[in-house]
Design a protein around this motif. Sequence first.
Motif, short mmCIF file in Angstrom:
data_model
loop_
_atom_site.label_atom_id
_atom_site.label_comp_id
_atom_site.label_asym_id
_atom_site.label_seq_id
_atom_site.Cartn_x
_atom_site.Cartn_y
_atom_site.Cartn_z
N ILE A 1 0.83 -1.21 0.00
CA ILE A 1 0.00 0.00 0.00
C ILE A 1 0.86 1.26 0.00
O ILE A 1 0.46 2.30 -0.50
CB ILE A 1 -0.95 -0.02 1.22
N THR A 2 2.09 1.16 0.55
CA THR A 2 3.00 2.31 0.56
C THR A 2 3.28 2.81 -0.85
O THR A 2 3.44 4.01 -1.07
CB THR A 2 4.32 1.95 1.26
N LEU A 3 3.32 1.91 -1.80
CA LEU A 3 3.59 2.30 -3.18
C LEU A 3 2.45 3.17 -3.72
O LEU A 3 2.69 4.16 -4.40
CB LEU A 3 3.78 1.06 -4.06
N ALA A 4 1.22 2.77 -3.44
CA ALA A 4 0.07 3.55 -3.89
C ALA A 4 0.04 4.92 -3.21
O ALA A 4 -0.29 5.93 -3.84
CB ALA A 4 -1.23 2.79 -3.62
N ARG A 5 0.39 4.98 -1.92
CA ARG A 5 0.42 6.26 -1.22
C ARG A 5 1.46 7.19 -1.85
O ARG A 5 1.23 8.39 -2.02
CB ARG A 5 0.75 6.05 0.26
N THR A 6 2.61 6.63 -2.16
CA THR A 6 3.66 7.43 -2.78
C THR A 6 3.23 7.94 -4.15
O THR A 6 3.45 9.10 -4.50
CB THR A 6 4.95 6.60 -2.91
N PHE A 7 2.59 7.08 -4.92
CA PHE A 7 2.08 7.47 -6.24
C PHE A 7 1.12 8.65 -6.11
O PHE A 7 1.23 9.63 -6.85
CB PHE A 7 1.37 6.27 -6.89
N LEU A 8 0.19 8.58 -5.18
CA LEU A 8 -0.80 9.65 -5.02
C LEU A 8 -0.16 10.95 -4.55
O LEU A 8 -0.57 12.04 -4.96
CB LEU A 8 -1.88 9.21 -4.03
N GLU A 9 0.84 10.85 -3.70
CA GLU A 9 1.50 12.06 -3.21
C GLU A 9 2.26 12.76 -4.33
O GLU A 9 2.26 13.98 -4.42
CB GLU A 9 2.46 11.71 -2.07
N ILE A 10 2.90 12.00 -5.20
CA ILE A 10 3.59 12.60 -6.34
C ILE A 10 2.58 13.25 -7.28
O ILE A 10 2.78 14.37 -7.76
CB ILE A 10 4.42 11.54 -7.09
N ALA A 11 1.49 12.54 -7.54
CA ALA A 11 0.46 13.08 -8.43
C ALA A 11 -0.14 14.36 -7.88
O ALA A 11 -0.41 15.31 -8.62
CB ALA A 11 -0.63 12.04 -8.65
N ALA B 1 -0.95 5.68 -18.59
CA ALA B 1 -1.09 4.57 -17.65
C ALA B 1 -1.26 5.10 -16.23
O ALA B 1 -2.04 4.56 -15.43
CB ALA B 1 0.12 3.66 -17.73
N GLY B 2 -0.53 6.19 -15.90
CA GLY B 2 -0.67 6.79 -14.59
C GLY B 2 -2.06 7.35 -14.36
O GLY B 2 -2.63 7.23 -13.26
N GLU B 3 -2.64 7.95 -15.39
CA GLU B 3 -4.00 8.47 -15.27
C GLU B 3 -5.02 7.36 -15.05
O GLU B 3 -5.97 7.51 -14.29
CB GLU B 3 -4.36 9.26 -16.54
N HIS B 4 -4.80 6.21 -15.68
CA HIS B 4 -5.69 5.06 -15.47
C HIS B 4 -5.54 4.53 -14.05
O HIS B 4 -6.53 4.20 -13.39
CB HIS B 4 -5.38 3.95 -16.47
N PHE B 5 -4.30 4.45 -13.56
CA PHE B 5 -4.08 3.93 -12.21
C PHE B 5 -4.65 4.88 -11.16
O PHE B 5 -5.03 4.44 -10.07
CB PHE B 5 -2.59 3.71 -11.97
#
Length: 302
Positions: A3-13, A60-64
């Motif tokens: 889940i840490t990976l998803a949190r990091t992704f959202l913070e960058i976005a 791909a990032g927008e889809h995720f």
Amino acid sequence: MDITLARTFLEIAASGSFVRASERLHVTQTAVGARVRALEDQLGRPLFVRSKAGATLTSAGEHFMRYAPTLIQVWERARHQVAVPPGRRAVVTVGCETSLWDPLLVDWLLWMRRAAPQLALRTEVGDPEGLMREVADGILDIAIVYAPQQRPGLRIELLFEEKLVLVSTRRRGRAPVLADYVFIDWGPEFVAQHNLAFPDLASAGVSAGLGPVGRAYLLAAGGSGYFRLSAVRGALESGQLRRVPGAPEFLHPAYAVVAVSADVKVVTPALAGLRHVAGGGAPASVAKPTPRRAAKAAAAAA
């Protein structure tokens, strides 16, 4: 998936930068980069385009982005509900901006204790950015903040419009003077309006970024300043403070932030309680809800 990976992704976005994301997550840029690479390896697609200007999402990032908030929220909700105390059906967690909690959170806890006894209650106080992030992550069910920033997967609604009023310890209300004025920073909009109304008070000798600190100082040392009406109502009723006649009032709206995917059975009674106490309704310790109202609130949460 971690889940840490998803949190990091959202913070960058949200921040548009690997650097800012590392600062907000309190980890190194190297760690942020490693997490993104691990996530991209799992998904088999690049998620960001990096440049000197920052980081933008790939297709791909927008889809995720459609799924990342839900992944985190489902995980956090499951983690919280597994830890439900005996005798309670669910847990509701509310976070409140630091300058807002008094007396809102205490009154809400008292109301919920009577109106929704089947729910376990958890509260926290923090900065608005952190609270918004925790709602997005599913750690909080509701955040109460003054100036929320829209984020994917969140719903924002006006909870109440608080009044900021000028109060004084003097027996005879009069215009404030710089010598004993206490300036409370209620945000950029208030500062701009305040400086237009009181240009001579822009450089007060005492200022505070937290309302309760300024209020405690004012009651101890004397003087005048702008405070939330609900926070000084008790001091006004007891005669410790007095409203300054003719002084301008400033609106200070507060908002409830809820995840779009939040459990309706949990957040509905919690929001009902927040609206009740924010609207000036008595907490349950003062006026116990009638059996009919309590039953209605419990039915809404069932």
